[in-house]
Structure formats: C-alpha cells, structure tokens
Design an enzyme around this catalytic site. Sequence first.
Site, PDB file in Angstrom:
ATOM      1  N   GLY A  96      -1.278   7.877  -0.794  1.00 49.35           N
ATOM      2  CA  GLY A  96      -0.500   9.092  -1.014  1.00 49.35           C
ATOM      3  C   GLY A  96       0.806   9.121  -0.255  1.00 49.35           C
ATOM      4  O   GLY A  96       1.291  10.186   0.141  1.00 49.35           O
ATOM      5  N   ASP A 104      -7.012  -1.224  -7.466  1.00 50.43           N
ATOM      6  CA  ASP A 104      -6.993  -0.031  -6.623  1.00 50.43           C
ATOM      7  C   ASP A 104      -7.922   1.072  -7.140  1.00 50.43           C
ATOM      8  O   ASP A 104      -8.063   1.267  -8.352  1.00 50.43           O
ATOM      9  CB  ASP A 104      -5.557   0.503  -6.566  1.00 50.43           C
ATOM     10  CG  ASP A 104      -5.328   1.473  -5.434  1.00 50.43           C
ATOM     11  OD1 ASP A 104      -5.958   1.325  -4.378  1.00 50.43           O
ATOM     12  OD2 ASP A 104      -4.492   2.389  -5.604  1.00 50.43           O
TER      13      ASP A 104
END
Length: 291
Positions: free
Chosen positions: A212, A84
């Site tokens: 997020g 990631d």
Amino acid sequence: MPLAATGDLVAAATAGRGAVAAFNVITLEHIEAVIAGAEAVHAPVVLQVSENAVRFRRGSLLPLARAATEAAARASVPVALHLDHVQSDALLRQAPGAGFSSVMYDASRLPYDDNLAATRAAADWAHAQGLWIEAELGQVGGKSGEPPPDPHTPGARTDPVQAAGFVADSGVDALAVAIGSSHAMATRTAALDRALLERLSAALDVPLVLHGSSGLPDDELTAAVTGGITKVNIGTALNIALTGAIRAFLAAHPEAVDSRAYLSVGREAMARAVARLVTVLHGAPGPGATS
C-alpha cells in the site's frame, strides 16, 4: 538479461541497508513502463502480478508472465518476477512453471492459527520448489475495494511479539507488516507508525515488506526505508499516472481513436512515476545510517 530472483534483490537491498521497489503490473504497458523507469535510474526492480490481475486477465497467468519474462530478458537492469497476494493454492502451484522466483501467500484474512497453518503449508511447498515466500500479518486494508481498517482495531497493526512467533513457526522468508499504509489509496496522505516499525525491525530477522505504498508521501517512504523496510510494493501510483495521462490526451484530442496514441503517453507517464519513486527509495538512508 535473464530473470533475477526476488530473494537475491531483497538480500542485496538488505545488505546495502536500502529497499527494492516492487511494482504491480496489469498490462504489457505496465511491464514496459516499469522496466523503462528502472533503466532510467539504473536500479533493479520487481514486477509483481497479483491474483486480482490474473482474475482480470480472465484467469490466465501465463500470457502476462511470459510477457514479463521476455521484457526482462531485454532489460539492462536486473528484473525479478513475483506472484502477489495469492490466496488460491491452485494459482500458487502455477508459479514455478510461469517463471516466478517468489510468491506472496496471503492468508491474513484468516484468524491467526488458520493463517499460520495455511502459510506454513504454503511455505513448505514453496521452498520445495525453490521459491522465496512472503506472508502478511496484520491488516493492510484496501484490498479488492475494501475500506482500510480502523488503526485501533485489534489486529489491524502487526504485533512484534506475535510476528516473531509467526515468522519462526511459518518459515517464511519475508513478512509484510501493517504499520499504517493501505492498498488502493489515490491520495498520498497515509502516515506510518514509525515507532511500531522500529519495534518490528528489532524483533524480526527476516526482510520487512511494505504494501500500500502509493498512499505515502515521499518523507514517509524515506522513513519506511530508514526504519528497516527492504521491499516496497507500489501499484495504484502507476494506475493514477496512466489514467491521468490518457484522460489529458483524450481531452486534448477528442478525435483520437488509435489506442497506440494514448497508451504511449500513458506508458511514458508510468515510466516517469517509476523513475521518480525508485529515486526516492534509493535516496533514503538505511536503518542506523547517520547524516
């Protein structure tokens, strides 16, 4: 079972008009908790290792990757491994040999043309290695402690027309979109731009990814899936659960010195958080569904 492929899990979620949960892991306890939580609700899951996590592990990718691979082999649900927020090309090139089936190449900090050129090169290389690749357009703030962008700042939100061109020209398999969430939020107070998500979903023919997501309340997570998000990234929520459980344990047992005692309660708290969040995501109706 053997490692699953992230692309396959996302494709299955897309076909089922749902979303797959992807959790960022830092320690072996994170890995074990994510798998335990997914097993508790019988759901596939993606384990994500970020470039920041690799930096924390003194720059070594393989120890955590090998741990994740071994844990996945013992899981009763499909588990994929994803690298990631990769900015380093050197780290990107370690992905295939470390067991990763997918990467998120993050050049979103760059001006559009530079982002596109870097992402195109990364996508060409990744596809030649059989890797599924995700990129980001717009600004999902909160990375590495940076403040979230003002929602009215130009470029802070993903523009649907620009995104369609970016996907076509870069060749990426999925796109992380900026629609109101922010990394590293410790409170669940973020709100998504649902109208923008609808426009992005209509404009793009690749899976949409939400970063997020720890800062979103349950109804916003549900709205994200309903609106077309098919991969949901979660990290801070695990750290909140871990830290809170350890704090409570040490406050109740100030004499404790055996790390296994407090790490075990932290691991259990993370597993419960995983099971709850996956249940929220899997309970969301997909785009176009009716009640």
